[in-house]
Every structure is written in structure tokens, then in C-alpha cells.
Design a protein around this motif. Structure first.
Motif, PDB file in Angstrom:
ATOM      1  N   SER A 148       0.827  -1.206   0.000  1.00 36.50           N
ATOM      2  CA  SER A 148       0.000   0.000   0.000  1.00 36.50           C
ATOM      3  C   SER A 148       0.860   1.255   0.000  1.00 36.50           C
ATOM      4  N   ALA A 149       1.877   1.279   0.854  1.00 37.85           N
ATOM      5  CA  ALA A 149       2.739   2.464   0.948  1.00 37.85           C
ATOM      6  C   ALA A 149       3.444   2.732  -0.373  1.00 37.85           C
ATOM      7  N   GLY A 150       4.049   1.692  -0.953  1.00 40.47           N
ATOM      8  CA  GLY A 150       4.734   1.878  -2.225  1.00 40.47           C
ATOM      9  C   GLY A 150       3.782   2.301  -3.325  1.00 40.47           C
ATOM     10  N   SER A 151       2.591   1.713  -3.347  1.00 40.58           N
ATOM     11  CA  SER A 151       1.591   2.062  -4.356  1.00 40.58           C
ATOM     12  C   SER A 151       1.137   3.503  -4.216  1.00 40.58           C
ATOM     13  N   PHE A 152       0.923   3.944  -2.969  1.00 41.60           N
ATOM     14  CA  PHE A 152       0.505   5.328  -2.744  1.00 41.60           C
ATOM     15  C   PHE A 152       1.517   6.281  -3.372  1.00 41.60           C
ATOM     16  N   GLY A 153       2.802   6.067  -3.033  1.00 46.94           N
ATOM     17  CA  GLY A 153       3.835   6.986  -3.498  1.00 46.94           C
ATOM     18  C   GLY A 153       3.969   6.997  -5.008  1.00 46.94           C
ATOM     19  N   LEU A 154       4.086   5.814  -5.602  1.00 44.76           N
ATOM     20  CA  LEU A 154       4.359   5.737  -7.036  1.00 44.76           C
ATOM     21  C   LEU A 154       3.172   6.174  -7.880  1.00 44.76           C
ATOM     22  N   SER A 155       1.957   5.834  -7.448  1.00 45.74           N
ATOM     23  CA  SER A 155       0.784   6.189  -8.259  1.00 45.74           C
ATOM     24  C   SER A 155       0.631   7.697  -8.369  1.00 45.74           C
ATOM     25  N   PHE A 156       1.078   8.446  -7.352  1.00 45.18           N
ATOM     26  CA  PHE A 156       1.000   9.904  -7.398  1.00 45.18           C
ATOM     27  C   PHE A 156       2.230  10.522  -8.058  1.00 45.18           C
ATOM     28  N   SER A 157       3.422  10.101  -7.626  1.00 49.91           N
ATOM     29  CA  SER A 157       4.632  10.799  -8.061  1.00 49.91           C
ATOM     30  C   SER A 157       4.948  10.586  -9.534  1.00 49.91           C
ATOM     31  N   LEU A 158       4.544   9.471 -10.111  1.00 51.14           N
ATOM     32  CA  LEU A 158       4.844   9.196 -11.517  1.00 51.14           C
ATOM     33  C   LEU A 158       3.780   9.725 -12.473  1.00 51.14           C
ATOM     34  N   ALA A 159       2.719  10.316 -11.927  1.00 50.72           N
ATOM     35  CA  ALA A 159       1.655  10.873 -12.769  1.00 50.72           C
ATOM     36  C   ALA A 159       1.884  12.363 -12.965  1.00 50.72           C
ATOM     37  N   PRO A 160       1.742  12.872 -14.194  1.00 49.10           N
ATOM     38  CA  PRO A 160       1.947  14.305 -14.439  1.00 49.10           C
ATOM     39  C   PRO A 160       0.787  15.132 -13.902  1.00 49.10           C
ATOM     40  N   ASP A 161       1.084  16.362 -13.484  1.00 44.52           N
ATOM     41  CA  ASP A 161       0.030  17.274 -13.055  1.00 44.52           C
ATOM     42  C   ASP A 161      -0.944  17.513 -14.207  1.00 44.52           C
ATOM     43  N   GLY A 162      -2.202  17.608 -13.867  1.00 44.99           N
ATOM     44  CA  GLY A 162      -3.224  17.821 -14.879  1.00 44.99           C
ATOM     45  C   GLY A 162      -3.791  16.537 -15.443  1.00 44.99           C
ATOM     46  N   ALA A 163      -3.216  15.372 -15.040  1.00 43.43           N
ATOM     47  CA  ALA A 163      -3.713  14.102 -15.569  1.00 43.43           C
ATOM     48  C   ALA A 163      -3.874  13.071 -14.466  1.00 43.43           C
ATOM     49  N   HIS A 164      -4.001  13.520 -13.223  1.00 41.00           N
ATOM     50  CA  HIS A 164      -4.100  12.577 -12.107  1.00 41.00           C
ATOM     51  C   HIS A 164      -5.374  11.738 -12.168  1.00 41.00           C
ATOM     52  N   GLY A 165      -6.461  12.285 -12.669  1.00 42.85           N
ATOM     53  CA  GLY A 165      -7.686  11.501 -12.766  1.00 42.85           C
ATOM     54  C   GLY A 165      -7.517  10.328 -13.720  1.00 42.85           C
ATOM     55  N   GLN A 166      -6.960  10.618 -14.916  1.00 45.06           N
ATOM     56  CA  GLN A 166      -6.710   9.577 -15.909  1.00 45.06           C
ATOM     57  C   GLN A 166      -5.739   8.533 -15.356  1.00 45.06           C
ATOM     58  N   TYR A 167      -4.665   8.981 -14.742  1.00 45.74           N
ATOM     59  CA  TYR A 167      -3.644   8.063 -14.243  1.00 45.74           C
ATOM     60  C   TYR A 167      -4.160   7.245 -13.057  1.00 45.74           C
ATOM     61  N   GLN A 168      -4.911   7.876 -12.148  1.00 48.92           N
ATOM     62  CA  GLN A 168      -5.467   7.122 -11.028  1.00 48.92           C
ATOM     63  C   GLN A 168      -6.491   6.107 -11.515  1.00 48.92           C
ATOM     64  N   GLY A 169      -7.251   6.467 -12.550  1.00 47.24           N
ATOM     65  CA  GLY A 169      -8.196   5.508 -13.119  1.00 47.24           C
ATOM     66  C   GLY A 169      -7.479   4.307 -13.700  1.00 47.24           C
ATOM     67  N   PHE A 170      -6.378   4.558 -14.407  1.00 50.03           N
ATOM     68  CA  PHE A 170      -5.611   3.451 -14.974  1.00 50.03           C
ATOM     69  C   PHE A 170      -4.984   2.605 -13.871  1.00 50.03           C
ATOM     70  N   PHE A 171      -4.467   3.259 -12.836  1.00 46.95           N
ATOM     71  CA  PHE A 171      -3.808   2.520 -11.751  1.00 46.95           C
ATOM     72  C   PHE A 171      -4.796   1.572 -11.064  1.00 46.95           C
ATOM     73  N   SER A 172      -6.055   1.978 -10.980  1.00 49.44           N
ATOM     74  CA  SER A 172      -7.061   1.133 -10.340  1.00 49.44           C
ATOM     75  C   SER A 172      -7.330  -0.139 -11.139  1.00 49.44           C
TER      76      SER A 172
END
Length: 400
Positions: free
Chosen positions: A322-346
Motif C-alpha cells: 500500500s505504501a509503495g503504491s501510494f507513493g508511485l501512483s502519485f509521483s509518476l503521474a503528471p500534473d493535470g492528468a491525475h484523474g486519468q492516471y489514477q483511473g488506470f492505476f485502479s
């Protein structure tokens, strides 16, 4: 300790209300659909599986809506959709209507998960995001426990009125969860006041590094299904431990997550450390799978001790995953596209949930002397060891 005042605390209040609703719904939904709505268990199972698979296709497009219209607005709208469909489900008795409503509900749930991730990214940066995400995971355990405790009352009563009231009560948690969102400041739902990057709606599919990280985290997330699906059947059918041990394992898991998730997530905003946490998770899960092998041929007292050790190791793997996933799912996603990236990560966790019953049945619940458990543990270890390499892929190489 509560998160800081303002947006983090409001988001926490919203999430607590929603997870109480999850605790109400999860233990009783199938009972309602079979005993009150009069649907067969097989048809309900098929409908839930079909809805789950369809919802995966909506993860990225719905997450993209959060980038386009703002995560707060998108999240609130999707909560409203869930309220309407859940209310209708409490009144439905026809199977076609059930299929349609449960599909819409599950799509909205998938989209709200992506929008919530984008909202977390919007209200914090770096360590703040990871800390808030870890805190929300603790809140999840507390909220679900409260809801499940209340659901137990309705299950004990067992009447049509009790089950219907429970489903309608679940429906009301969705608009209630939306209320704190409207108190968020306008700028708290934007990307830190910055202009969002111009991104394609399908950019995440070209981000090779993020795709690999999603796949690895998805495989590691199978540990959640080990706890909910494989452990109860293994303990009852393959060990001499008392059946009560299943509940003890669940309590140990929930307690350790509540106590240690915040501590386990420290520093996970750093990509290299987050990758090492995933590697550590894979090794802890391998150790857990190795321990559980010995529980099938031991006296009851030793089986209980080994299962407690298994629970501790499995939970350690869960905390680090969980900890590693939290960090990487946010830090590797570009600003302005967090919704798209979080959707893909799910999608990683969603696909793992979909294949888990078949995979765990084949590996863990067969009479093969424990070789299936060891194979599962080896899978966890291998993907965990691959994470640092996946994260080190340079942006130039990713772009290429």
C-alpha cells in the motif's frame, strides 16, 4: 491523529461516511438480492462479475472527466449517481433491472475511486499526498468495521424490512459523503494553482513506466484476495485450527493496518524508497506463503501459532504494498492528468480481483502439498524485485 484542518480533514470526513456505507453494504448485499429481491445466487454472482468487468473499461475515461471538470465536481456527481442507483436497487425485483442498475453503480464506484485519487493529488503535494492516502486507508478500516457492526444487527433480525432499511441506509451515505466536499475551497480542487498540462485522454497507455508499475502493484494487491478468499477456505478445509482462527486473522490484519499504515508509508513519496517498499512487500508475502504451507500437517495449537505468524507477514506485505503504491501512483503521474492516471492505476487491482478466485483456487486450495502456495509466494517475490528496475526507467526512455 487527525490530518490538518481544511481540505485534508474535509476529505477524511467524506471518506469515513462513505466507508461506513461500504461496511453496511458488503456483508448484506448478496443476502438482500437473494432473500428480498428473489434472485438466484448464481444470477447475482454473474451480474456482479459482469458489472465489475464492465466497470474496468470505464476507469480511464471517467478519471479523465476529473481532469477536465475538476475532481471535486466529478466525485460529487458520481456519488449522486451511486445514491440514485442504490436507492433503485433497494426496490428492484426484476433481473434485467438489477443488471442495468448494478452496472451503473459499479461504473460510478470505479470512477469515484479515480476522482478521489485526483482530489488527494490536488489537496497536497509529495509527502502530504502519501500521508493523506495512508490516513484514508486507516479510516477505511475504521469505517468498514463500524458499518459491518451495524449490518450485523440487520442480519440478526433477518427480515425484509431490516434488509431494505439497510440498503436504503447505505444509499444515504453517498449524498452525506458529498456534503463535506462542498466546503472545499475552490483552489483546493485545482492542481496547486498551476495550469494543467495539455495531455491526451489516452496518454497513460503510452507511459511505459507507469504501465509496468501498475501491473506490478496489481499483482502484489492479490494479497487482499488471499485474506478474503483463500484464507477462510484454507483454514477450514486444510488445517486442524479452530474455525474461529479465521476471525482472529482478520482482526490481527485490521488492527495492524490501523496501527502501522501511517508509519509504514513514511518516505514513500520518494520513488526509490517506494520501489524498495514494494520489493520488501514481495519478500514478506513470499515468507507468508512459505509459513502457511506447514499449517496443513500440524496439531491445532501449532497450526494456530503458524497462522498468526502468517497473518503478521501477510499484513507486513500489505502495508508495504500500500505504501509503495501510494507513493508511485502519485509521483509518476503528471500534473493535470491525475484523474486519468489514477483511473488506470485502479485497473491493476481491479484485474487482480477479477482473476483471484480462479487463480487462488488453482494454486492455494488444491491438495498439492503446498507447492501452489510456494508458487504464489515466488510470484510475489519476483514482481517485487522487478519494481526498482521498472521505476528507474528514464522519462526519455518512457517517451520513446
Amino acid at each position: 491523529m487527525l490530518p490538518g484542518p481544511g481540505a485534508p480533514r474535509l476529505l477524511t470526513a467524506s471518506w469515513l461516511i462513505k466507508t461506513v456505507g461500504s461496511g453496511l453494504y458488503l456483508p448484506t448485499s448478496v443476502l438482500f438480492f437473494t432473500r428480498v429481491a428473489g434472485l438466484s445466487t448464481g444470477r447475482v454472482a454473474f451480474g456482479l462479475s459482469l458489472a465489475g468487468l464492465i466497470s474496468l473499461a470505464g476507469a480511464v475515461p471517467l478519471g479523465g472527466l476529473a481532469d477536465r471538470y475538476g475532481p471535486r465536481r466529478t466525485y460529487a456527481v458520481l456519488l449522486t449517481v451511486q445514491f440514485v442507483t442504490m436507492t433503485a436497487l433497494a426496490l428492484v425485483h426484476a433481473y434485467p433491472l438489477f443488471l442495468g442498475l448494478i452496472t451503473v453503480f459499479t461504473l460510478a464506484e470505479q470512477g469515484s475511486s479515480a476522482a478521489r485519487g485526483a482530489l488527494i493529488a490536488a489537496v497536497g503535494e509529495g509527502a502530504e499526498r502519501v500521508r493523506l492516502r495512508a490516513y484514508l486507508r486507516v479510516v477505511t478500516n475504521v469505517g468498514v468495521a463500524i458499518g459491518a457492526g451495524l449490518a450485523a444487527i440487520a442480519i440478526d433480525v433477518g427480515t425484509t424490512t431490516a434488509y431494505t432499511a439497510l440498503l436504503l441506509g447505505t444509499a444515504l451515505t453517498f449524498p452525506a459523503a458529498a456534503v463535506p466536499l462542498y466546503r472545499l475551497a475552490t483552489d483546493s480542487v485545482m492542481t496547486g494553482g498551476k495550469t494543467p498540462a495539455q495531455t491526451s485522454r489516452w496518454q497513460v497507455f503510452r507511459d511505459v513506466r507507469y504501465v509496468w508499475v501498475t501491473v506490478i502493484c496489481g499483482v502484489l494487491s492479490l494479497q487482499a484476495q488471499v485474506l478474503s478468499f483463500a484464507v477462510p477456505l484454507w483454514v477450514v478445509d486444510h488445517t486442524s485450527a479452530p474455525k474461529l482462527t479465521v476471525s482472529a486473522i482478520v482482526v490481527i490484519n485490521a488492527g495492524l493496518v490501523i496501527l502501522l499504515q501511517m508509519r509504514a508509508s513514511r518516505g514513500a513519496e520518494d520513488d526509490a524508497r517506494a520501489a524498495r517498499l514494494c520489493r520488501r512487500a514481495g519478500l514478506a508475502l513470499l515468507a507468508a506463503c512459505a509459513v502457511v504451507v506447514f499449517t496443513s500437517s500440524t496439531p491445532p495449537w501449532l497450526a494456530v501459532l503458524l497462522l498468526i505468524a502468517f497473518a503478521a507477514l501477510l499484513t507486513a506485505g500489505e502495508l508495504w504494498t500500500s505504501a509503495g503504491s501510494f507513493g508511485l501512483s502519485f509521483s509518476l503521474a503528471p500534473d493535470g492528468a491525475h484523474g486519468q492516471y489514477q483511473g488506470f492505476f485502479s485497473l491493476g487491482r481491479g484485474l487482480a480481483t477479477a482473476v483471484a478466485p480462479w487463480l487462488l483456487s488453482a494454486l492455494c486450495l488444491s491438495d498439492d502439498g503446498g507447492r501452489g502456495w510456494l508458487a504464489l509466494g515466488a510470484l510475489f517475490a519476483v514482481v517485487g524485485l522487478l519494481m526498482p528496475t521498472a521505476v528507474r526507467r528514464s522519462p526519455e526512455r518512457v517517451a520513446a
